[in-house]
Scaffold this motif. Structure first.
Motif, mmCIF file in Angstrom:
data_model
loop_
_atom_site.group_PDB
_atom_site.id
_atom_site.type_symbol
_atom_site.label_atom_id
_atom_site.label_comp_id
_atom_site.label_asym_id
_atom_site.label_seq_id
_atom_site.Cartn_x
_atom_site.Cartn_y
_atom_site.Cartn_z
ATOM 1 N N VAL A 120 0.727 -0.953 -0.112
ATOM 2 C CA VAL A 120 0.143 -0.008 0.140
ATOM 3 C C VAL A 120 0.702 1.341 0.010
ATOM 4 O O VAL A 120 0.466 2.358 -0.657
ATOM 5 C CB VAL A 120 -1.003 -0.069 1.145
ATOM 6 N N GLY A 121 1.924 1.342 0.970
ATOM 7 C CA GLY A 121 2.767 2.607 0.971
ATOM 8 C C GLY A 121 2.344 3.848 1.579
ATOM 9 O O GLY A 121 1.042 3.760 2.501
ATOM 10 N N PRO A 122 2.812 4.909 1.304
ATOM 11 C CA PRO A 122 2.246 6.159 2.137
ATOM 12 C C PRO A 122 1.061 6.599 1.639
ATOM 13 O O PRO A 122 0.633 6.266 0.765
ATOM 14 C CB PRO A 122 3.491 6.818 1.891
ATOM 15 N N GLY A 123 0.605 7.668 2.422
ATOM 16 C CA GLY A 123 -0.622 8.308 2.053
ATOM 17 C C GLY A 123 -1.243 8.948 3.202
ATOM 18 O O GLY A 123 -0.866 8.783 4.440
ATOM 19 N N THR A 124 -2.100 9.930 3.358
ATOM 20 C CA THR A 124 -3.041 10.177 4.423
ATOM 21 C C THR A 124 -3.596 9.099 5.172
ATOM 22 O O THR A 124 -3.726 7.738 4.635
ATOM 23 C CB THR A 124 -3.761 11.368 4.048
ATOM 24 N N HIS A 125 -4.027 9.468 6.415
ATOM 25 C CA HIS A 125 -4.649 8.133 6.940
ATOM 26 C C HIS A 125 -5.972 7.782 6.306
ATOM 27 O O HIS A 125 -6.331 6.653 6.405
ATOM 28 C CB HIS A 125 -5.380 9.083 8.404
ATOM 29 N N ALA A 126 -6.680 8.728 5.759
ATOM 30 C CA ALA A 126 -7.818 8.141 4.796
ATOM 31 C C ALA A 126 -7.530 7.504 3.608
ATOM 32 O O ALA A 126 -8.181 6.355 3.364
ATOM 33 C CB ALA A 126 -8.733 9.530 4.353
ATOM 34 N N ILE A 127 -6.564 7.947 2.856
ATOM 35 C CA ILE A 127 -6.170 7.221 1.612
ATOM 36 C C ILE A 127 -5.510 5.858 2.035
ATOM 37 O O ILE A 127 -5.815 4.787 1.371
ATOM 38 C CB ILE A 127 -5.012 8.052 0.933
ATOM 39 N N GLN A 128 -4.558 5.884 3.039
ATOM 40 C CA GLN A 128 -3.946 4.622 3.520
ATOM 41 C C GLN A 128 -4.897 3.694 4.047
ATOM 42 O O GLN A 128 -4.742 2.442 3.574
ATOM 43 C CB GLN A 128 -2.881 4.885 4.419
ATOM 44 N N THR A 129 -5.842 3.956 4.748
ATOM 45 C CA THR A 129 -6.896 3.013 5.277
ATOM 46 C C THR A 129 -7.817 2.536 4.038
ATOM 47 O O THR A 129 -8.128 1.365 4.098
ATOM 48 C CB THR A 129 -7.738 3.858 6.453
ATOM 49 N N ALA A 130 -8.157 3.610 3.190
ATOM 50 C CA ALA A 130 -9.164 2.863 2.162
ATOM 51 C C ALA A 130 -8.437 1.889 1.208
ATOM 52 O O ALA A 130 -8.743 0.956 0.755
ATOM 53 C CB ALA A 130 -9.550 4.105 1.325
ATOM 54 N N GLU A 131 -7.099 2.266 0.924
ATOM 55 C CA GLU A 131 -6.139 1.330 -0.006
ATOM 56 C C GLU A 131 -5.797 0.133 0.718
ATOM 57 O O GLU A 131 -5.947 -0.937 0.045
ATOM 58 C CB GLU A 131 -5.051 2.005 -0.245
ATOM 59 N N ILE A 132 -5.802 0.151 1.882
ATOM 60 C CA ILE A 132 -5.353 -1.451 2.698
ATOM 61 C C ILE A 132 -6.824 -2.030 2.504
ATOM 62 O O ILE A 132 -6.889 -3.379 2.076
ATOM 63 C CB ILE A 132 -5.102 -0.956 4.422
ATOM 64 N N MET A 133 -7.817 -1.411 2.698
ATOM 65 C CA MET A 133 -9.264 -2.079 2.733
ATOM 66 C C MET A 133 -9.542 -2.666 1.372
ATOM 67 O O MET A 133 -9.921 -3.849 1.150
ATOM 68 C CB MET A 133 -10.623 -1.265 3.197
ATOM 69 N N ARG A 134 -9.238 -1.849 0.307
ATOM 70 C CA ARG A 134 -9.672 -2.340 -1.024
ATOM 71 C C ARG A 134 -8.450 -3.573 -1.526
ATOM 72 O O ARG A 134 -8.950 -4.415 -2.038
ATOM 73 C CB ARG A 134 -9.252 -1.045 -1.946
ATOM 74 N N ASN A 135 -7.479 -3.447 -1.012
ATOM 75 C CA ASN A 135 -6.466 -4.596 -1.222
ATOM 76 C C ASN A 135 -6.718 -5.873 -0.558
ATOM 77 O O ASN A 135 -6.257 -6.883 -0.709
ATOM 78 C CB ASN A 135 -5.060 -4.068 -1.295
ATOM 79 N N PHE A 136 -7.164 -5.641 0.787
ATOM 80 C CA PHE A 136 -7.226 -6.615 1.548
ATOM 81 C C PHE A 136 -8.652 -7.494 1.374
ATOM 82 O O PHE A 136 -8.614 -8.669 1.536
ATOM 83 C CB PHE A 136 -7.449 -6.117 3.313
ATOM 84 N N GLU A 137 -9.641 -6.935 0.706
ATOM 85 C CA GLU A 137 -10.696 -7.522 0.557
ATOM 86 C C GLU A 137 -10.705 -8.995 -0.354
ATOM 87 O O GLU A 137 -11.088 -9.967 0.180
ATOM 88 C CB GLU A 137 -11.876 -6.607 -0.082
ATOM 89 N N PRO A 138 -9.786 -8.884 -1.315
ATOM 90 C CA PRO A 138 -9.817 -10.164 -2.219
ATOM 91 C C PRO A 138 -9.107 -11.272 -1.502
ATOM 92 O O PRO A 138 -8.971 -12.335 -1.890
ATOM 93 C CB PRO A 138 -9.129 -9.638 -3.556
ATOM 94 N N VAL A 139 -8.148 -10.424 -0.751
ATOM 95 C CA VAL A 139 -7.341 -11.610 0.251
ATOM 96 C C VAL A 139 -8.337 -12.424 1.063
ATOM 97 O O VAL A 139 -8.128 -13.778 0.938
ATOM 98 C CB VAL A 139 -6.205 -10.956 0.923
ATOM 99 N N VAL A 140 -9.081 -12.031 1.811
ATOM 100 C CA VAL A 140 -10.026 -12.520 2.591
ATOM 101 C C VAL A 140 -10.853 -13.523 1.556
ATOM 102 O O VAL A 140 -11.339 -14.637 2.044
ATOM 103 C CB VAL A 140 -10.933 -11.694 3.326
ATOM 104 N N ASP A 141 -11.343 -12.917 0.555
ATOM 105 C CA ASP A 141 -12.196 -13.813 -0.380
ATOM 106 C C ASP A 141 -11.534 -15.227 -0.664
ATOM 107 O O ASP A 141 -12.090 -16.129 -0.741
ATOM 108 C CB ASP A 141 -12.652 -13.168 -1.537
ATOM 109 N N ALA A 142 -10.179 -14.946 -1.091
ATOM 110 C CA ALA A 142 -9.439 -16.037 -1.687
ATOM 111 C C ALA A 142 -9.116 -17.256 -0.619
ATOM 112 O O ALA A 142 -9.282 -18.283 -0.846
ATOM 113 C CB ALA A 142 -8.199 -15.522 -2.321
ATOM 114 N N HIS A 143 -8.752 -16.612 0.720
ATOM 115 C CA HIS A 143 -8.046 -17.800 1.485
ATOM 116 C C HIS A 143 -9.220 -18.005 2.575
ATOM 117 O O HIS A 143 -8.845 -19.111 3.312
ATOM 118 C CB HIS A 143 -7.101 -16.983 2.431
#
Length: 377
Positions: free
Chosen positions: A68-91
């Motif tokens: 995910v890398g750097p970003g504001t609190h909002a951007i970083q939190t949103a990017e983590i959520m967006r990228n983590f959701e497919p991981v949960v779906d897959a595993h």
């Protein structure tokens, strides 16, 4: 009954690494072993430092890196959520285990709970009662949506009870950060070696009173020129009595330059070090006369090491380090800081004691409880 799927263990920033490393070892050693997938969100974006921490803590390579890398609190939190959701779906995990209070903690917990995946929060219930700290918001919200909460001190359970979380969801297991401290001390790099390798002035190495260690990274301390200037002036005064080794966050060092405050760093008595690995920092703290910090983790580590700690904040989410440990809250008050240093140099520094269950076995207790809890799901 077998566990339905892997435990997704989430790390994002350096403090998470120290807490997750003993948990992963305990899960692998459990009979039977718990199935695990390690997810690195990439919230901490200094790849070189992340690599060193993984090596020092004997952490396995992440199974998944969200990068995910750097970003504001909002951007970083949103990017983590967006990228983590497919991981949960897959595993299809049996649960998602998060530690501490960084953006990755809350973001991954939110994804899990909205997909009806149980959330396990390790280091739950800590409160500073200062909602200007982003970490406080992360702590409160993560605890509210967690299904199993592991606490490091009994007062954390009281905090959770006041917030309506039933005791049946809470387990007092101890502090996994201290598991890493106890294990790491065996391999920690000596302070002398670290200082010599950084070409530190020999005066620091040979001072009869030793040296102090300073870390500063809280935005409230380092992002405002007048506050950072005042702190550096106090540190300069302390340095006339005791040499100081400043292991500063990159942003803090950058702010010193951008705010034109470099002239307040007395290079004869104040040593600026580059970012250190875990074992280097542990050895440096263990050999220190005093640590001055605004870090929550260092408050705990100094208590475990028996090293006096002056916390440059008005509050702490780790009150047990003050009540039982070596920590004193000094804020940014010059007279309080200088007075505390004088007491320490006179041999009257606070030593305290190591709190209950800070014994190097917290991860084993968490794993044993988590295994039984998951079997009943």
């Amino acid at each position: 009954m077998s566990i339905s799927g892997p435990v997704l263990c989430v790390v994002g920033a350096r403090p998470n690494f120290m807490k997750m490393a003993p948990i992963l070892r305990a899960m692998a050693a459990h009979v039977p072993p718990l199935p695990v997938r390690l997810v690195h969100t990439g919230q901490h974006y200094d790849k070189g430092m992340s690599e060193r921490f993984f090596e020092d803590l004997h952490l396995p390579r992440p199974d998944i890196n969200l990068e995910v890398g750097p970003g504001t609190h909002a951007i970083q939190t949103a990017e983590i959520m967006r990228n983590f959701e497919p991981v949960v779906d897959a595993h299809k995990p049996s649960c998602v285990a998060v530690v501490g209070d960084v953006n990755s903690t809350l973001a991954c917990a939110l994804v899990a709970v909205k997909k009806n995946v149980p959330v396990v929060h390790i280091e739950a219930g800590l409160r500073s009662y200062d909602r200007t700290m982003p970490e406080e918001i992360n702590r409160i919200l993560t605890d509210q949506i967690s299904d199993r909460l592991y606490i490091t001190e009994r007062t954390a359970g009281d905090n959770l009870a006041r917030e309506g979380i039933p005791s049946s969801r809470v387990c007092f297991a101890g502090n996994v950060m201290i598991d890493s401290v106890f294990l790491g001390r065996k391999n920690a790099r000596s302070a002398k070696e670290t200082l010599q390798s950084n070409n530190v002035n020999p005066v620091v190495l040979s001072h009869p009173l030793g040296y102090g260690v300073v870390t500063l990274h809280r935005p409230s301390n380092v992002d405002h020129p007048e506050i950072l200037r005042a702190l550096l002036r106090v540190l300069g005064e302390v340095a006339t009595k005791l040499p100081l080794v400043l292991a500063l966050h990159p942003r803090t060092r950058s702010n010193i330059d951008s705010f034109c405050l470099s002239d307040l760093v007395d290079t004869a008595r104040m040593v600026l070090l580059p970012p250190l690995g875990y074992l280097e920092m542990l050895g440096l703290m263990a050999g220190a006369t005093v640590v001055l910090t605004d870090s929550g983790g260092l408050q705990e580590e100094t208590t475990a090491l028996g090293v006096p700690c002056l916390t440059l904040r008005e509050n702490t989410e780790r009150p047990i380090t003050v009540e039982q440990g070596t920590n004193i809250l000094v804020g940014r008050d010059r007279s309080v800081i200088v007075g505390a240093i004088q007491e320490i140099l006179a041999g009257r520094g606070k030593r305290g004691r190591v709190p209950e269950f800070w014994d190097g076995h917290a991860a084993e207790r968490i794993t044993a409880d988590l295994y039984q809890w998951l079997k009943q799901k």
